[in-house]
Design a protein around this motif. Structure first.
Motif, PDB file in Angstrom:
ATOM      1  N   HIS A   1      -6.999 -73.119 -21.047  1.00  0.00           N
ATOM      2  CA  HIS A   1      -7.090 -74.308 -21.897  1.00  0.00           C
ATOM      3  C   HIS A   1      -7.407 -75.501 -21.002  1.00  0.00           C
ATOM      4  O   HIS A   1      -6.680 -75.780 -20.049  1.00  0.00           O
ATOM      5  N   LEU A   2      -8.484 -76.210 -21.320  1.00  0.00           N
ATOM      6  CA  LEU A   2      -8.999 -77.251 -20.425  1.00  0.00           C
ATOM      7  C   LEU A   2      -8.637 -78.670 -20.835  1.00  0.00           C
ATOM      8  O   LEU A   2      -8.900 -79.607 -20.088  1.00  0.00           O
ATOM      9  N   GLY A   3      -8.035 -78.834 -22.013  1.00  0.00           N
ATOM     10  CA  GLY A   3      -7.655 -80.178 -22.409  1.00  0.00           C
ATOM     11  C   GLY A   3      -7.924 -80.439 -23.876  1.00  0.00           C
ATOM     12  O   GLY A   3      -8.493 -79.610 -24.592  1.00  0.00           O
TER      13      GLY A   3
ATOM     14  N   SER B   1     -10.880 -75.601 -25.492  1.00  0.00           N
ATOM     15  CA  SER B   1     -10.480 -77.011 -25.501  1.00  0.00           C
ATOM     16  C   SER B   1     -10.145 -77.413 -26.931  1.00  0.00           C
ATOM     17  O   SER B   1     -10.647 -76.825 -27.892  1.00  0.00           O
TER      18      SER B   1
ATOM     19  N   ASP C   1      -9.863 -82.772 -25.357  1.00  0.00           N
ATOM     20  CA  ASP C   1     -11.238 -83.101 -25.728  1.00  0.00           C
ATOM     21  C   ASP C   1     -11.966 -81.831 -26.148  1.00  0.00           C
ATOM     22  O   ASP C   1     -12.144 -80.907 -25.351  1.00  0.00           O
TER      23      ASP C   1
ATOM     24  N   ARG D   1     -14.714 -80.317 -23.917  1.00  0.00           N
ATOM     25  CA  ARG D   1     -14.440 -79.970 -22.525  1.00  0.00           C
ATOM     26  C   ARG D   1     -14.901 -78.549 -22.174  1.00  0.00           C
ATOM     27  O   ARG D   1     -15.474 -78.319 -21.113  1.00  0.00           O
ATOM     28  N   ALA D   2     -14.653 -77.583 -23.049  1.00  0.00           N
ATOM     29  CA  ALA D   2     -15.105 -76.217 -22.783  1.00  0.00           C
ATOM     30  C   ALA D   2     -16.624 -76.163 -22.735  1.00  0.00           C
ATOM     31  O   ALA D   2     -17.211 -75.515 -21.860  1.00  0.00           O
TER      32      ALA D   2
END
Length: 288
Positions: free
Chosen positions: A158-160, A136, A162, A165-166
């Motif tokens: 890839h989670l975003g 992230s 922020d 987030r990870a």
């Protein structure tokens, strides 16, 4: 085109696995560890061992750190903010989402590009096709280094933007893993008290575990919708089943800490009026 160089800070078991994966993928790797003597084997495979963290950081635009915890991360990187300025720091150290956000804020204040990551497999799977790593942070930064980070293994997600987030995924998934394993070892202890070996129980335990994927999907849908139909098994029956485990454990002197906690949550759910609902409804209680 030659593979991008990478610096790895921290040569514990996971750090060594990361460095080995980068080397195997053809990336020139510079490595450093606070305690000397951890780089043997890596040097023989082509890594360069730096004498200082500053020297290691200066060797690569991409700097990967994986140490014990975020306190250790700060101890390593904060004295070298100037050296890291303009570089990309990828933090693969386990921690909380707030740890990641605090480190990201520190990096941003010092002109350091930052990605946070969570390695979701044990060391021996790093670099292989079954590895999963969650990232992230800024999407453009992840895209810039994605090809290099793929060396860590099979699936990178890839989670975003922020940075936490990870870490949010990491702590939640570790919750599943360790509470489940605690149930497994408790089951072995309880079975053993009845003369059933762990090996005898194991095939049936795996059968129970095989039920979980469908339950996870069903519960996830219920929690997201905020609707908890019982579909044949409700909180009342779950509490009754847990009471049998509690009784059998007590009678054989087996510690009941974990199953008692689960039973208490179920009882609280019934007291809140959820007795005829799915067990997933206790998520509302756990959120406070």
């Amino acid at each position: 085109m030659s593979a991008a160089p990478v610096t790895v800070l921290g040569l514990g078991p996971m750090g060594r696995s990361l460095a080995s994966a980068f080397l195997a993928a053809g990336h020139p790797a510079t490595v450093w560890n606070r305690t000397p003597g951890r780089a043997h084997g890596l040097v023989e495979s082509g890594a360069v061992e730096a004498a200082t963290a500053a020297e290691a950081i200066g060797a690569s635009e991409l700097v990967v750190i994986c140490v014990l915890d975020h306190d250790a991360v700060r101890a390593v990187v904060e004295p070298h903010a100037t050296a890291l300025k303009g570089r990309t720091l990828v933090n693969l150290t386990a921690g909380t989402p707030d740890d990641a956000r605090a480190t990201a804020a520190w990096a941003d204040a010092h002109g350091i590009r930052y990605l946070d990551g969570a390695i979701m497999v044990p060391t021996y799977l790093v670099g292989g096709s079954s590895a999963l790593v969650l990232y992230s942070g800024p999407a453009d930064l992840y895209a810039r280094h994605q090809d290099t980070l793929r060396a860590v293994g099979g699936t990178c997600v890839h989670l975003g933007a922020d940075a936490g987030r990870a870490g949010a995924h990491d702590v939640a998934l570790l919750d599943v893993f360790w509470t489940a394993l605690t149930g497994v070892v408790h089951a072995f202890a309880l079975a053993g008290a009845e003369g059933v070996t762990a090996s005898d129980l194991a095939p049936y335990a795996k059968g129970v575990a095989a039920l979980l994927p469908d339950v996870i999907d069903a519960f996830a849908e219920q929690v997201d919708k905020g609707s908890y139909p019982s579909e044949g098994s409700n909180l009342r029956s779950a509490a009754a089943i847990m009471s049998h485990v509690l009784e059998a454990s007590h009678s054989r002197g087996i510690d009941t800490t974990v199953i008692s906690a689960a039973h208490d949550i179920a009882r609280r759910g019934m007291a809140a009026g959820y007795a005829d609902d799915s067990y997933a409804h206790v998520a509302e209680l756990l959120r406070g």
